[in-house]
Design an enzyme around this catalytic site. Structure first.
Site, PDB file in Angstrom:
ATOM      1  CE  LYS A 113      -3.832   2.430   0.548  1.00 24.35           C
ATOM      2  NZ  LYS A 113      -3.500   3.641   1.276  1.00 24.35           N
TER       3      LYS A 113
ATOM      4  CD  GLU B 273      -3.073   8.233  -3.962  1.00 27.15           C
ATOM      5  OE1 GLU B 273      -3.062   9.065  -3.044  1.00 27.15           O
ATOM      6  OE2 GLU B 273      -3.665   7.128  -3.871  1.00 27.15           O
TER       7      GLU B 273
END
Length: 292
Positions: free
Chosen positions: A164, A171
């Protein structure tokens, strides 16, 4: 299946609802009594049948450590704790060791989906022992998006949050690229409708993505983003990604630059740009703008 869920904020509250919609029993605890199902962690544990599963959705660091410590005293051998927050993977290894000494299992789950997860589902990246992960499968199935994707048992304890973390690093870089392209389009006279340029990219281009869709949503609400200040926080995972890259000698120029761009956004009067302006004046006689 029964589940205890600690932390009922924007993510946790919607996760509770999605799991319940799938037919499972969720007992939630939050410091806010208006959203909590029970008044304490002790009551939460008492409401669940053994072997218990408790999912933690609180801020990384001290808050998560405090909850894990308290659960370590309340739970019994055979119970499992899931950390679904944005903890650092090294903390997962410590928590697994601490709880494992008491016979309590530990699973880390990187969760992506934000405020849209209730309806669209949550992408899950999970780390932990196979037996613990398999026991939690009904909950993972309830949370994940429909279809074959959106869930992975990434590896041993820590692998979920590490995955993550890298996801969030990517991102950062993607958002920075969209932001830079938007600023350049806004800067030229020839492009008269930047918002519609972004909208045109939503179909048939190699840069189409959910982030692009969200950018168009933002421009629909405020076409030139005039209501916003150019300031962006970082959750910590971008920093951890860069630190992990250094530790493993992996070059991450785009992600690193996007992190530093966020730091620059917090400077109303950039010291670096003062030096750049001073040097340009010294070697080239370029004009400098005095501070008002």
């Amino acid at each position: 299946m029964q589940l205890g869920l600690i932390g009922l904020g924007k993510m946790g509250g919607n996760m509770r609802e999605r799991i319940r919609r799938a037919g499972h029993t969720v007992v939630g605890y939050d410091r806010n009594p208006e959203v909590s199902d029970v008044s304490s962690l002790t009551e939460l544990v008492e409401r669940l049948e053994a072997p218990r599963t408790i999912w933690v959705m609180v801020p990384a660091g001290a808050a998560t450590q405090s909850v894990v410590d308290e659960l370590g005293d309340l739970l019994q051998p055979g119970d499992i704790v899931v950390d679904g927050g944005n903890s650092r993977w090294t903390d997962d290894e410590q928590h697994a060791e601490e709880l494992g000494a008491k016979g309590i299992g530990f699973v880390d789950a990187g969760v992506s989906g934000g405020v849209w997860g209730l309806e669209n589902g949550y992408a899950l990246m999970v780390g932990g022992d196979k037996e613990h992960v398999e026991r939690l499968q009904p909950i993972f199935e309830a949370l994940k998006p429909e279809g074959p994707y959106g869930y992975v048992h990434a590896g041993k304890v820590g692998a979920g949050h590490f995955s993550k973390m890298v996801h969030n690093g990517i991102e950062y870089a993607m958002m920075q690229a969209y932001a830079e392209g938007w600023e350049l389009l806004e800067a030229v006279d020839s492009v008269t409708d930047v918002r519609e340029v972004f909208r045109s990219w939503q179909e048939g281009t190699v840069i189409r993505s959910w982030l692009l869709d969200l950018a168009v949503n933002a421009l629909d609400q405020d076409e030139h983003l005039e209501k916003l200040r150019g300031y962006a926080e970082d959750s910590g995972e971008g920093r951890w990604t860069v630190e992990a890259a250094i530790d493993n000698s992996v070059p991450l120029p785009a992600i690193t630059a996007s992190l530093f761009a966020r730091f620059a956004s917090r400077q109303d009067d950039s010291p670096q740009m003062k030096m750049v302006a001073a040097l340009r004046n010294q070697f080239g006689g370029h004009a400098v703008e005095p501070k008002e």
